[in-house]
Write a protein that holds these residues in place. Sequence first.
Motif, mmCIF file in Angstrom:
data_model
loop_
_atom_site.group_PDB
_atom_site.id
_atom_site.type_symbol
_atom_site.label_atom_id
_atom_site.label_comp_id
_atom_site.label_asym_id
_atom_site.label_seq_id
_atom_site.Cartn_x
_atom_site.Cartn_y
_atom_site.Cartn_z
ATOM 1 N N MET A 1 0.814 -1.185 0.000
ATOM 2 C CA MET A 1 0.000 0.000 0.000
ATOM 3 C C MET A 1 0.864 1.258 0.000
ATOM 4 N N LEU A 2 1.978 1.249 0.729
ATOM 5 C CA LEU A 2 2.816 2.440 0.818
ATOM 6 C C LEU A 2 3.629 2.678 -0.448
ATOM 7 N N LEU A 3 3.673 1.720 -1.373
ATOM 8 C CA LEU A 3 4.474 1.877 -2.585
ATOM 9 C C LEU A 3 3.917 2.950 -3.520
ATOM 10 N N LYS A 4 2.626 3.226 -3.443
ATOM 11 C CA LYS A 4 2.060 4.232 -4.338
ATOM 12 C C LYS A 4 2.260 5.659 -3.817
ATOM 13 N N TYR A 5 2.724 5.811 -2.561
ATOM 14 C CA TYR A 5 2.960 7.134 -1.995
ATOM 15 C C TYR A 5 4.397 7.581 -2.248
ATOM 16 N N GLU A 6 4.609 8.907 -2.268
ATOM 17 C CA GLU A 6 5.972 9.418 -2.388
ATOM 18 C C GLU A 6 6.684 9.253 -1.044
ATOM 19 N N ALA A 7 7.997 9.397 -1.066
ATOM 20 C CA ALA A 7 8.834 9.082 0.100
ATOM 21 C C ALA A 7 8.488 9.948 1.308
ATOM 22 N N ILE A 8 8.232 11.230 1.110
ATOM 23 C CA ILE A 8 7.952 12.108 2.253
ATOM 24 C C ILE A 8 6.669 11.705 2.967
ATOM 25 N N ARG A 9 5.706 11.252 2.200
ATOM 26 C CA ARG A 9 4.443 10.813 2.801
ATOM 27 C C ARG A 9 4.653 9.553 3.644
ATOM 28 N N VAL A 10 5.449 8.633 3.155
ATOM 29 C CA VAL A 10 5.753 7.418 3.908
ATOM 30 C C VAL A 10 6.498 7.759 5.191
ATOM 31 N N VAL A 11 7.429 8.709 5.107
ATOM 32 C CA VAL A 11 8.193 9.120 6.286
ATOM 33 C C VAL A 11 7.264 9.738 7.331
ATOM 34 N N VAL A 12 6.318 10.570 6.895
ATOM 35 C CA VAL A 12 5.374 11.190 7.831
ATOM 36 C C VAL A 12 4.508 10.123 8.500
ATOM 37 N N ILE A 13 4.044 9.159 7.733
ATOM 38 C CA ILE A 13 3.220 8.081 8.307
ATOM 39 C C ILE A 13 4.029 7.261 9.308
ATOM 40 N N LEU A 14 5.261 6.917 8.953
ATOM 41 C CA LEU A 14 6.115 6.163 9.875
ATOM 42 C C LEU A 14 6.459 6.985 11.120
ATOM 43 N N PHE A 15 6.625 8.301 10.936
ATOM 44 C CA PHE A 15 6.892 9.174 12.088
ATOM 45 C C PHE A 15 5.731 9.108 13.076
ATOM 46 N N PHE A 16 4.501 9.176 12.574
ATOM 47 C CA PHE A 16 3.359 9.115 13.481
ATOM 48 C C PHE A 16 3.171 7.727 14.075
ATOM 49 N N SER A 17 3.652 6.686 13.408
ATOM 50 C CA SER A 17 3.664 5.361 14.040
ATOM 51 C C SER A 17 4.616 5.349 15.226
ATOM 52 N N LEU A 18 5.784 5.963 15.060
ATOM 53 C CA LEU A 18 6.736 6.053 16.172
ATOM 54 C C LEU A 18 6.203 6.938 17.298
ATOM 55 N N VAL A 19 5.495 8.008 16.928
ATOM 56 C CA VAL A 19 4.866 8.855 17.947
ATOM 57 C C VAL A 19 3.822 8.050 18.717
ATOM 58 N N GLY A 20 3.078 7.185 18.042
ATOM 59 C CA GLY A 20 2.099 6.331 18.706
ATOM 60 C C GLY A 20 2.762 5.372 19.691
ATOM 61 N N ILE A 21 3.888 4.800 19.280
ATOM 62 C CA ILE A 21 4.626 3.910 20.184
ATOM 63 C C ILE A 21 5.126 4.683 21.398
ATOM 64 N N ALA A 22 5.658 5.892 21.162
ATOM 65 C CA ALA A 22 6.148 6.719 22.269
ATOM 66 C C ALA A 22 5.006 7.136 23.191
ATOM 67 N N GLY A 23 3.845 7.447 22.612
ATOM 68 C CA GLY A 23 2.688 7.803 23.441
ATOM 69 C C GLY A 23 2.229 6.648 24.304
ATOM 70 N N SER A 24 2.224 5.467 23.740
ATOM 71 C CA SER A 24 1.842 4.281 24.498
ATOM 72 C C SER A 24 2.833 4.025 25.639
ATOM 73 N N TYR A 25 4.113 4.184 25.348
ATOM 74 C CA TYR A 25 5.138 4.014 26.381
ATOM 75 C C TYR A 25 4.983 5.061 27.484
ATOM 76 N N GLY A 26 4.734 6.315 27.089
ATOM 77 C CA GLY A 26 4.584 7.384 28.079
ATOM 78 C C GLY A 26 3.409 7.152 29.012
ATOM 79 N N VAL A 27 2.286 6.731 28.457
ATOM 80 C CA VAL A 27 1.113 6.451 29.286
ATOM 81 C C VAL A 27 1.380 5.250 30.181
ATOM 82 N N ALA A 28 2.077 4.234 29.678
ATOM 83 C CA ALA A 28 2.415 3.065 30.502
ATOM 84 C C ALA A 28 3.346 3.455 31.645
ATOM 85 N N TRP A 29 4.320 4.318 31.368
ATOM 86 C CA TRP A 29 5.230 4.784 32.425
ATOM 87 C C TRP A 29 4.444 5.516 33.502
#
Length: 147
Positions: A1-29
């Motif tokens: 699915m990500l192959l049809k997007y340009e690189a910057i869009r994929v980077v932004v989506i992956l960035f928000f995935s990492l933000v989600g992981i960090a948010g989950s960790y912060g709430v768990a802490w």
Amino acid sequence: MLLKYEAIRVVVILFFSLVGIAGSYGVAWFGIRVNTFANSRTAFASLRGKAFPVYQIPLSAGMSIGMMLISVELLMMLIILLFIPGDYAGPCFIGFAIGESLGAAALRIAGGIFTKIADIGSDLMKIVFKNQGRRCPQPWRDCRLHG
């Protein structure tokens, strides 16, 4: 699915995935920290023999953790809506949700392992203190003797 997007869009989506992981960790802490204090406060409140604080302290701790979780998620959704272009917003929501779910799953596994280790330690302490008789009080009685 990500192959049809340009690189910057994929980077932004992956960035928000990492933000989600960090948010989950912060709430768990935050949750682990609040629950640790709430557990000790509840144990000492139970020694006073009053039922309401034993009920109220864990309830307040759970509500504060729930509000923290909802606040982090709503804040991130607001940031996505305000600062991310409209055609990126949907995939960023999905990336954030996947990241938060992955973080929660990993933390649940780690929490289960920690709980099992604590349970094994508790069983070993029962074996150690079993032969000591009344000279060595159980851990829950220890608070009453010294407090």
